[in-house]
Design a protein around this motif. Structure first.
Motif, mmCIF file in Angstrom:
data_model
loop_
_atom_site.group_PDB
_atom_site.id
_atom_site.type_symbol
_atom_site.label_atom_id
_atom_site.label_comp_id
_atom_site.label_asym_id
_atom_site.label_seq_id
_atom_site.Cartn_x
_atom_site.Cartn_y
_atom_site.Cartn_z
ATOM 1 N N LEU A 1 0.836 -1.196 0.000
ATOM 2 C CA LEU A 1 0.000 0.000 0.000
ATOM 3 C C LEU A 1 0.875 1.252 0.000
ATOM 4 O O LEU A 1 1.811 1.374 0.800
ATOM 5 C CB LEU A 1 -0.924 0.012 1.215
ATOM 6 N N ALA A 2 0.569 2.170 -0.883
ATOM 7 C CA ALA A 2 1.315 3.418 -0.965
ATOM 8 C C ALA A 2 0.997 4.308 0.240
ATOM 9 O O ALA A 2 -0.119 4.309 0.753
ATOM 10 C CB ALA A 2 0.964 4.152 -2.257
ATOM 11 N N LYS A 3 1.988 5.079 0.662
ATOM 12 C CA LYS A 3 1.765 6.080 1.703
ATOM 13 C C LYS A 3 1.057 7.295 1.118
ATOM 14 O O LYS A 3 0.387 8.041 1.820
ATOM 15 C CB LYS A 3 3.097 6.495 2.321
ATOM 16 N N GLY A 4 1.225 7.480 -0.190
ATOM 17 C CA GLY A 4 0.660 8.636 -0.882
ATOM 18 C C GLY A 4 1.765 9.606 -1.241
ATOM 19 O O GLY A 4 2.651 9.886 -0.427
ATOM 20 N N GLY A 5 1.739 10.091 -2.482
ATOM 21 C CA GLY A 5 2.738 11.052 -2.917
ATOM 22 C C GLY A 5 3.961 10.448 -3.572
ATOM 23 O O GLY A 5 4.861 11.186 -3.987
ATOM 24 N N GLU A 6 4.026 9.116 -3.674
ATOM 25 C CA GLU A 6 5.165 8.501 -4.349
ATOM 26 C C GLU A 6 5.213 8.956 -5.808
ATOM 27 O O GLU A 6 4.235 8.868 -6.538
ATOM 28 C CB GLU A 6 5.064 6.969 -4.290
ATOM 29 N N SER A 7 6.359 9.444 -6.210
ATOM 30 C CA SER A 7 6.528 9.983 -7.559
ATOM 31 C C SER A 7 6.234 8.928 -8.615
ATOM 32 O O SER A 7 6.607 7.759 -8.467
ATOM 33 C CB SER A 7 7.951 10.512 -7.719
ATOM 34 N N PHE A 8 5.581 9.355 -9.699
ATOM 35 C CA PHE A 8 5.219 8.413 -10.759
ATOM 36 C C PHE A 8 4.992 9.175 -12.055
ATOM 37 O O PHE A 8 4.076 10.002 -12.158
ATOM 38 C CB PHE A 8 3.948 7.654 -10.377
ATOM 39 N N LEU A 9 5.846 8.921 -13.023
ATOM 40 C CA LEU A 9 5.666 9.493 -14.352
ATOM 41 C C LEU A 9 5.171 8.386 -15.266
ATOM 42 O O LEU A 9 5.928 7.484 -15.635
ATOM 43 C CB LEU A 9 6.990 10.062 -14.885
ATOM 44 N N PRO A 10 3.887 8.418 -15.625
ATOM 45 C CA PRO A 10 3.310 7.327 -16.409
ATOM 46 C C PRO A 10 3.901 7.244 -17.808
ATOM 47 O O PRO A 10 4.400 8.238 -18.356
ATOM 48 C CB PRO A 10 1.818 7.688 -16.478
ATOM 49 N N LEU A 11 3.823 6.072 -18.368
ATOM 50 C CA LEU A 11 4.225 5.862 -19.747
ATOM 51 C C LEU A 11 3.428 6.796 -20.651
ATOM 52 O O LEU A 11 2.204 6.824 -20.605
ATOM 53 C CB LEU A 11 3.984 4.401 -20.134
ATOM 54 N N GLY A 12 4.134 7.589 -21.452
ATOM 55 C CA GLY A 12 3.481 8.482 -22.393
ATOM 56 C C GLY A 12 3.073 9.827 -21.835
ATOM 57 O O GLY A 12 2.518 10.658 -22.556
ATOM 58 N N ALA A 13 3.347 10.076 -20.529
ATOM 59 C CA ALA A 13 2.957 11.341 -19.906
ATOM 60 C C ALA A 13 4.174 12.258 -19.742
ATOM 61 O O ALA A 13 5.326 11.823 -19.873
ATOM 62 C CB ALA A 13 2.314 11.089 -18.554
ATOM 63 N N GLU A 14 3.904 13.532 -19.447
ATOM 64 C CA GLU A 14 4.976 14.506 -19.249
ATOM 65 C C GLU A 14 4.962 15.102 -17.851
ATOM 66 O O GLU A 14 5.874 15.842 -17.485
ATOM 67 C CB GLU A 14 4.866 15.631 -20.286
ATOM 68 N N GLU A 15 3.919 14.783 -17.053
ATOM 69 C CA GLU A 15 3.808 15.327 -15.703
ATOM 70 C C GLU A 15 3.710 14.214 -14.682
ATOM 71 O O GLU A 15 3.165 13.140 -14.949
ATOM 72 C CB GLU A 15 2.572 16.238 -15.601
ATOM 73 N N ASP A 16 4.247 14.498 -13.492
ATOM 74 C CA ASP A 16 4.208 13.541 -12.399
ATOM 75 C C ASP A 16 2.767 13.274 -11.972
ATOM 76 O O ASP A 16 1.947 14.188 -11.912
ATOM 77 C CB ASP A 16 5.013 14.084 -11.214
ATOM 78 N N SER A 17 2.459 12.019 -11.688
ATOM 79 C CA SER A 17 1.122 11.618 -11.238
ATOM 80 C C SER A 17 1.290 10.737 -10.004
ATOM 81 O O SER A 17 1.255 9.511 -10.101
ATOM 82 C CB SER A 17 0.390 10.864 -12.357
ATOM 83 N N PRO A 18 1.490 11.353 -8.836
ATOM 84 C CA PRO A 18 1.849 10.598 -7.630
ATOM 85 C C PRO A 18 0.791 9.580 -7.222
ATOM 86 O O PRO A 18 -0.407 9.736 -7.477
ATOM 87 C CB PRO A 18 1.989 11.696 -6.559
ATOM 88 N N ALA A 19 1.263 8.531 -6.559
ATOM 89 C CA ALA A 19 0.364 7.495 -6.047
ATOM 90 C C ALA A 19 -0.506 8.052 -4.931
ATOM 91 O O ALA A 19 -0.143 9.012 -4.247
ATOM 92 C CB ALA A 19 1.180 6.313 -5.536
ATOM 93 N N LEU A 20 -1.666 7.429 -4.740
ATOM 94 C CA LEU A 20 -2.608 7.828 -3.699
ATOM 95 C C LEU A 20 -2.360 7.021 -2.433
ATOM 96 O O LEU A 20 -1.923 5.869 -2.488
ATOM 97 C CB LEU A 20 -4.041 7.583 -4.180
ATOM 98 N N ALA A 21 -2.646 7.609 -1.303
ATOM 99 C CA ALA A 21 -2.530 6.888 -0.036
ATOM 100 C C ALA A 21 -3.502 5.710 -0.030
ATOM 101 O O ALA A 21 -4.678 5.872 -0.353
ATOM 102 C CB ALA A 21 -2.822 7.824 1.131
ATOM 103 N N GLY A 22 -3.021 4.532 0.313
ATOM 104 C CA GLY A 22 -3.868 3.347 0.343
ATOM 105 C C GLY A 22 -3.996 2.640 -0.977
ATOM 106 O O GLY A 22 -4.737 1.654 -1.099
ATOM 107 N N GLU A 23 -3.271 3.100 -1.972
ATOM 108 C CA GLU A 23 -3.297 2.467 -3.291
ATOM 109 C C GLU A 23 -2.337 1.282 -3.298
ATOM 110 O O GLU A 23 -1.211 1.377 -2.815
ATOM 111 C CB GLU A 23 -2.880 3.496 -4.338
ATOM 112 N N LEU A 24 -2.760 0.170 -3.842
ATOM 113 C CA LEU A 24 -1.903 -1.004 -3.956
ATOM 114 C C LEU A 24 -1.033 -0.842 -5.193
ATOM 115 O O LEU A 24 -1.547 -0.741 -6.316
ATOM 116 C CB LEU A 24 -2.756 -2.269 -4.061
ATOM 117 N N CYS A 25 0.277 -0.759 -4.986
ATOM 118 C CA CYS A 25 1.148 -0.528 -6.125
ATOM 119 C C CYS A 25 2.533 -1.106 -5.884
ATOM 120 O O CYS A 25 2.902 -1.453 -4.751
ATOM 121 C CB CYS A 25 1.246 0.964 -6.433
ATOM 122 N N TYR A 26 3.285 -1.210 -6.957
ATOM 123 C CA TYR A 26 4.692 -1.569 -6.877
ATOM 124 C C TYR A 26 5.493 -0.283 -6.689
ATOM 125 O O TYR A 26 5.212 0.730 -7.340
ATOM 126 C CB TYR A 26 5.142 -2.269 -8.166
#
Length: 232
Positions: A131-156
């Motif tokens: 589970l993400a704490k929230g705010g983990e940096s994430f630049l999606p494939l094909g994007a140009e801006e950061d899209s941080p993870a949400l708190a409580g989101e299941l992610c790698y």
């Protein structure tokens, strides 16, 4: 040494869950191979998973929809296998990207399981699924801006930030497989026993395809509630 660590939060959500892993090293992912016949055949086979007229009546779709209700997700996020099957059902063929990506797409379509992969050299420290704490940096494939993870989101995630958000929904540019990848971790996820059976067949088939295509036999691991960590 890096590790893959599946946190307790995943097993609490999915006690029948399984993460199958293929670690492949010394790869030449710049090889020119003709993946399209494999992708085309897999696309035909994949139609068996979407035979119900109502989209959500198809078990692969309904099971992953229910799974995504168990944790915090970005609005509209869907399992990677749903996205792939929907595209296929609509008649949009899956095209070749690079050998490793092509091969895991073949397996994903053939067995109706979510498959993904990351460049091991680009993972910062350990790779975690939790589970993400929230705010983990994430630049999606094909994007140009950061899209941080949400708190409580299941992610790698790793030491730098999120690697793949909403379980298997969308991956980061930072760790994506490219033609320069030499070491890779390929993952297949299951959330119940029926899926796990298909996932077990799928990881063996993936190992065979990688060996036949790239000339390297990867090592298979099965992560379960009693085996939650492996060394990569």
């Amino acid at each position: 040494m890096k590790e893959l660590i599946i946190h307790e939060a995943f097993w609490q959500l999915f006690p029948e869950g399984r993460i199958n892993v293929l670690v492949v090293k010394n790869i030449n992912n710049q090889q020119t191979i003709d993946s399209q016949p494999l992708l085309d055949q897999a696309s035909t086979n994949a139609l068996s998973f979407t035979q119900e007229e109502s989209w959500t009546d198809n078990p692969v779709i309904s099971q992953w929809r229910q799974a995504y209700q168990q944790f915090k997700t970005k609005k509209g996020a869907r399992s990677s296998i749903e996205a792939l099957l929907k595209r296929n059902k609509q008649g949009h063929p899956v095209k070749s990207i690079n050998p490793l990506v092509d091969l895991y797409n073949v397996i994903s379509l053939t067995y109706g399981v979510p498959c993904g992969g990351e460049d091991l050299a680009k993972i910062d420290g350990n790779l975690n699924l939790g589970l993400a704490k929230g705010g983990e940096s994430f630049l999606p494939l094909g994007a140009e801006e950061d899209s941080p993870a949400l708190a409580g989101e299941l992610c790698y995630f790793d030491n730098t930030g999120a690697v793949c958000r909403c379980l298997n929904w969308r991956e980061a540019q930072r760790t994506m497989l490219t033609d320069t990848t030499q070491e890779a971790i390929l993952l297949i996820e299951a959330i119940n026993n029926e899926q796990a059976q298909r996932a077990d067949e799928a990881i063996l088939h993936l190992q065979e395809l990688v060996a036949a295509t790239l000339g390297v036999k990867g090592e298979i691991y099965h992560l379960t509630p009693t085996n939650t960590t492996i060394t990569l």
